[in-house]
Structures are given as C-alpha cells and as structure tokens.
Write a protein that holds these residues in place. Structure first.
Motif, PDB file in Angstrom:
ATOM      1  N   ASP A   1       0.856  -1.121   0.087  1.00  0.00           N
ATOM      2  CA  ASP A   1       0.056  -0.131  -0.035  1.00  0.00           C
ATOM      3  C   ASP A   1       0.912   1.229  -0.082  1.00  0.00           C
ATOM      4  OD1 ASP A   1      -2.464   1.463   0.450  1.00  0.00           O
ATOM      5  OD2 ASP A   1      -1.451   1.955   2.210  1.00  0.00           O
TER       6      ASP A   1
ATOM      7  N   ASP B   1       0.991   4.124  -2.831  1.00  0.00           N
ATOM      8  CA  ASP B   1       0.731   5.543  -2.385  1.00  0.00           C
ATOM      9  C   ASP B   1       1.874   6.566  -2.784  1.00  0.00           C
ATOM     10  OD1 ASP B   1      -1.670   5.289  -1.542  1.00  0.00           O
ATOM     11  OD2 ASP B   1      -0.968   4.928   0.784  1.00  0.00           O
TER      12      ASP B   1
ATOM     13  N   LYS C   1      -2.076  10.629   0.603  1.00  0.00           N
ATOM     14  CA  LYS C   1      -3.113  10.199   2.032  1.00  0.00           C
ATOM     15  C   LYS C   1      -4.304   9.720   1.488  1.00  0.00           C
ATOM     16  CE  LYS C   1      -3.141  14.430   4.092  1.00  0.00           C
ATOM     17  NZ  LYS C   1      -3.561  15.505   5.029  1.00  0.00           N
ATOM     18  N   ASP C   2      -4.715   9.858   0.035  1.00  0.00           N
ATOM     19  CA  ASP C   2      -6.161   9.589  -0.636  1.00  0.00           C
ATOM     20  C   ASP C   2      -5.898   7.864  -0.623  1.00  0.00           C
ATOM     21  OD1 ASP C   2      -8.219   8.931  -2.105  1.00  0.00           O
ATOM     22  OD2 ASP C   2      -7.938  10.821  -3.377  1.00  0.00           O
ATOM     23  N   SER C   3      -6.872   7.196   0.020  1.00  0.00           N
ATOM     24  CA  SER C   3      -7.269   5.807   0.121  1.00  0.00           C
ATOM     25  C   SER C   3      -7.381   5.190  -1.255  1.00  0.00           C
ATOM     26  CB  SER C   3      -7.962   5.359   1.005  1.00  0.00           C
ATOM     27  OG  SER C   3      -9.192   5.778   0.709  1.00  0.00           O
ATOM     28  N   ARG C   4      -7.648   5.825  -2.136  1.00  0.00           N
ATOM     29  CA  ARG C   4      -8.015   5.454  -3.723  1.00  0.00           C
ATOM     30  C   ARG C   4      -6.695   5.283  -4.274  1.00  0.00           C
ATOM     31  NH1 ARG C   4     -11.979  10.217  -5.358  1.00  0.00           N
ATOM     32  NH2 ARG C   4     -10.298  11.334  -4.385  1.00  0.00           N
TER      33      ARG C   4
ATOM     34  N   LYS D   1      -0.143   7.640   8.713  1.00  0.00           N
ATOM     35  CA  LYS D   1      -0.038   5.964   9.178  1.00  0.00           C
ATOM     36  C   LYS D   1       0.739   5.455  10.244  1.00  0.00           C
ATOM     37  CE  LYS D   1      -1.786   4.882   4.307  1.00  0.00           C
ATOM     38  NZ  LYS D   1      -1.310   4.305   2.966  1.00  0.00           N
TER      39      LYS D   1
END
Length: 263
Positions: free
Chosen positions: A90, A94, A113-116, A179
């Motif tokens: 992940d 990112d 920071k965008d989870s998409r 995170k």
C-alpha cells in the motif's frame, strides 16, 4: 553483560507491539501499550520481517511438495500479503501515485493520503508483484532451497533497510492522518544497532559472497530511496518506508537469482 529480567521483559513487550503494528498476527491482550513503547518498535522491524519471511518460506516449501514452482510462489506471496495486510505494498502504491501525480510536496502528500488507488500506484504495484513472482519462480526452478532462504532473509533485510531511513532523514508529515505517526520520531543509536545486529544475523544464513553482494546492493537501494524521497518531499513518510521495503525486497530476489543462475 546480560540484561536484567525486567529489561528483557520490556524488550519482549516492544517486540510484540511491533508484531501487532506491522502484521495481522495477534498478540496477548494484556501486552502493555504506550506511545513511548510503540515509538521504539521500529528497532524490531527486521525481526518482525523474519517472522513473516519464515511463514512465507514455509508456505512455499509446503506448497512446492505438491504443486509446480510457479504456484508455490503464489502461496508464498499470498501468505506475506495476508500476514501484513499488504501494509508495505500500500505504501509503494501511494508513493508512486503521489510522486507521479503531484507537482509540489504538499500536493504529493495530499495524494498519498488518499485511500484510492491511482494509475501510477496500480502500475507500480503490478510491476513489483509481477517481478517478485517471476524472479522467485525462476529461482525456484533452479533451487527451491535458495528460494525459501531468499524469502526468509529478504523479508527481514528489506525491513531493516526501510526502518534505518528513520535514523537519517526527517519525517515530513506529522498529522493525525499519518499511518505511522507514533513512529515519527528520531531513531536512537540503540534502535539502529538492533537493526544492524539483526541484519548481520540474517546475513549469516547466506554464503559469504552472496551476503556481501546483497549488503552492497541493499545499501545502494537505501541511498537511492533516501535521495529520491528527499528530492520529492524533503524527507520520508510511512508510505516511503513501505516503498523502500518493497524495492529492497525485489532487489534482493533479483541479486540472489542472478548469483544462483550463474552457478
């Protein structure tokens, strides 16, 4: 001189906290927790990697008893992904989304920071996973034993390389959405020495020429990642550590494959 029992007990607790933070492996519910203990957990990043590597290598070895090498490698990769919740993958995605889609550091951090998942991240994730599968499969066809050894060692060594960046570079995002906010402090000399000693222990499992070559290659990955992150952001984030771990891991597999293939 051996550590007193209370100190050893505390180190065991810190390791359990590291295990819980970096993996999905459950730990005893009565394990004490504090931000201070969690902040020290990065010293056991490589040791946690050894646990993941041992399970991943075991999954490969058991699957290889019954299935072709290419399928056994998928079992090994799946085991590590399940154990870590794709934590580092992940971060890799990112980083590539942020660095590829943003112009200024603030834009890059916002994208990260965008989870998409974006195009850059998806492409990077596909390439890295494909390279892991291809290199490990090729290695398994030459030497299943070295494949299991590579999985065991590289999960640990790559995490040592990533965690050591904390000692050398500033953390650039201290906000509530980070995170790894609890780990975003300067690393102590003691933390760094634990990583170095753990790495030295891991290298003892490998033939000396291979260990020396790996050491040089992984230090170059560390240097390159540090320069890259500094030029892009001015320092590192938790996602950067994940990206460094993935790049170091795949570099290690390729180095071992190149050495074994020439023997």
């Amino acid at each position: 001189m051996s550590l007193p029992l209370p100190a050893l007990k505390q180190q065991g607790q810190i390791f359990l906290i590291a295990l819980a933070f970096f993996t999905r492996i459950p730990i005893p519910a009565d394990t004490p927790y504090s931000p201070e203990l969690l902040n020290k957990a990065n010293r056991y990043f490589a040791l946690v990697g050894l646990v993941v590597g041992l399970i991943s290598a075991g999954s490969f070895w058991l699957a290889h008893l019954l299935l072709p090498a290419s399928v056994a490698v998928i079992f090994a990769m799946a085991a590590s992904l399940l154990l870590t919740g794709a934590f580092h993958e992940d971060g890799l995605a990112d980083v590539f989304d942020g660095f590829g889609g943003g112009w200024q550091p603030e834009q890059k951090l916002e994208i990260m920071k965008d989870s998409r998942l974006g195009t850059y991240g998806a492409a990077a994730l596909f390439i890295v996973l494909a390279m892991k599968w291809a290199s490990l499969t090729a290695l398994a066809e030459v030497s299943p034993a070295f494949t299991a050894l590579a999985l065991f060692c590289l999960h640990g060594l790559s995490r040592a390389i990533a965690a050591s960046l904390i000692f050398s570079y500033p953390y650039v995002r201290l906000d509530e959405q980070s995170k790894v906010k609890p780990l975003a402090n300067e690393q102590s000399q003691q933390d760094l020495w634990v990583l170095i000693i753990t790495s030295f222990f891991i290298l003892l499992f490998l033939p000396l020429p291979m260990a020396l070559t790996l050491t040089i290659a992984l230090l170059l990955v560390r240097y390159a990642c540090g320069r890259w992150f500094t030029r892009q952001l001015g320092g590192y984030t938790g996602d950067c550590l994940g990206a460094c771990q993935q790049l170091a891991e795949i570099t290690g597999y390729l180095i071992i494959l190149a050495i074994v293939a020439q023997q």
